[in-house]
Design an enzyme around this catalytic site. Structure first.
Site, short mmCIF file in Angstrom:
data_model
loop_
_atom_site.label_atom_id
_atom_site.label_comp_id
_atom_site.label_asym_id
_atom_site.label_seq_id
_atom_site.Cartn_x
_atom_site.Cartn_y
_atom_site.Cartn_z
N HIS A 175 0.84 -1.20 0.00
CA HIS A 175 0.00 0.00 0.00
C HIS A 175 0.87 1.25 0.00
CE1 HIS A 175 -3.37 2.64 1.42
NE2 HIS A 175 -2.35 3.28 1.98
N GLU A 176 1.88 1.28 0.87
CA GLU A 176 2.75 2.45 0.95
C GLU A 176 3.54 2.65 -0.35
OE1 GLU A 176 2.54 4.60 3.33
OE2 GLU A 176 1.11 3.35 4.40
N HIS A 193 1.54 4.41 -2.95
CA HIS A 193 1.54 5.87 -2.87
C HIS A 193 2.70 6.47 -3.67
CE1 HIS A 193 -1.83 6.47 -0.26
NE2 HIS A 193 -1.30 5.84 0.78
N GLU A 203 -6.13 6.50 -1.19
CA GLU A 203 -6.06 5.35 -0.30
C GLU A 203 -6.57 4.09 -1.00
OE1 GLU A 203 -4.37 5.38 2.19
OE2 GLU A 203 -4.68 7.08 3.51
#
Length: 246
Positions: free
Chosen positions: A124-125, A128, A183
């Site tokens: 997920h990070e 980004h 997100e």
């Protein structure tokens, strides 16, 4: 970003006792707006370096570092940007990735996540970074610091960004709020990373559920990446539709 630039411009128009200092602060803000991706990544590296100096880095031979290295050995780069991983020894349940490829995972997060769940959060990070969410957030943090620099100039002292200011930029970046769309996009990428590594794609939803469970602790991922029922459902849907799902 515009608000920070306006703050600099406003101070420049109201104060004349340190014209050169205010000009420097204004140029810092302008630089933040006009920096190329590569230049902004270089600025992010300086912030990451300062944050590492201010944090307790886990030793390379620690259980935390060995576990992280094992889980991320195939995650070497994202769209040409090299990834570098390290553990901050802290009870905080947190993780972040900066636009230069810096990925930092807090031991508190590692303590509550199993391997697949942890990879989902890391993926997920990294998402980004892939989708430039981190780049935009870092630019905002940079401009916020430029506005702060202008305020200092109004008092008669200003100079190039100091190491402490890079640490401030990093802190603002880590606590920055991402949009719901950002997100969800990164959540989906976390599922994709799980598939790439041959891990259970539903771990992304379980990671979100654990974040909800521990939300009472406050701070960290709870404030900057709040888990919601919508995100959990969409993570489950992404897992069901993933190419690696049975």
């Amino acid at each position: 970003m515009i608000a920070a630039l306006v703050a600099v411009a406003g101070l420049t128009g109201c104060v004349s006792n340190d014209t050169s200092g205010l000009l420097g602060a204004g140029m810092t803000a302008f630089k933040g707006v006009t920096l190329s991706k590569a230049e902004l990544q270089a600025e992010a590296s300086l912030s990451a370096e300062q944050m590492d100096a201010q944090s307790k880095l886990s030793a390379p031979n620690s259980q935390y570092s060995k576990r992280l290295a094992k889980l991320t050995r195939e995650l070497t780069s994202i769209d040409g940007t090299p990834l570098n991983f390290a553990v901050y020894e802290s009870d905080e349940i947190n993780a972040f990735a900066m636009p230069d490829g810096t990925v930092r995972v807090y031991s508190g997060l590692m303590d509550v996540m199993d391997d697949a769940e942890l990879v989902a959060v890391i993926g997920h990070e990294i998402g980004h970074v892939k989708f430039d969410h981190s780049l935009n957030q870092f630019k905002t943090a940079y401009l916020t610091e430029a506005a702060k620099q202008a305020a200092v100039a109004a008092g008669g002292t200003v100079g190039s960004l100091a190491s402490s200011q890079y640490g401030d930029i990093g802190a603002k970046f880590v606590s920055a709020q991402f949009s719901q769309q950002d997100e969800l996009e990164s959540d989906a990428y976390g599922v994709e990373v799980l598939c790439q590594l041959g891990m259970d794609p539903y771990a992304a939803a379980r990671a979100q559920q654990k974040l909800q469970k521990h939300a009472g602790n406050g701070g960290g991922l709870f404030s900057s990446h709040p888990a919601t029922d919508t995100r959990i459902k969409k993570a489950e849907a992404a897992a069901a539709n993933a190419s690696c799902s049975g």
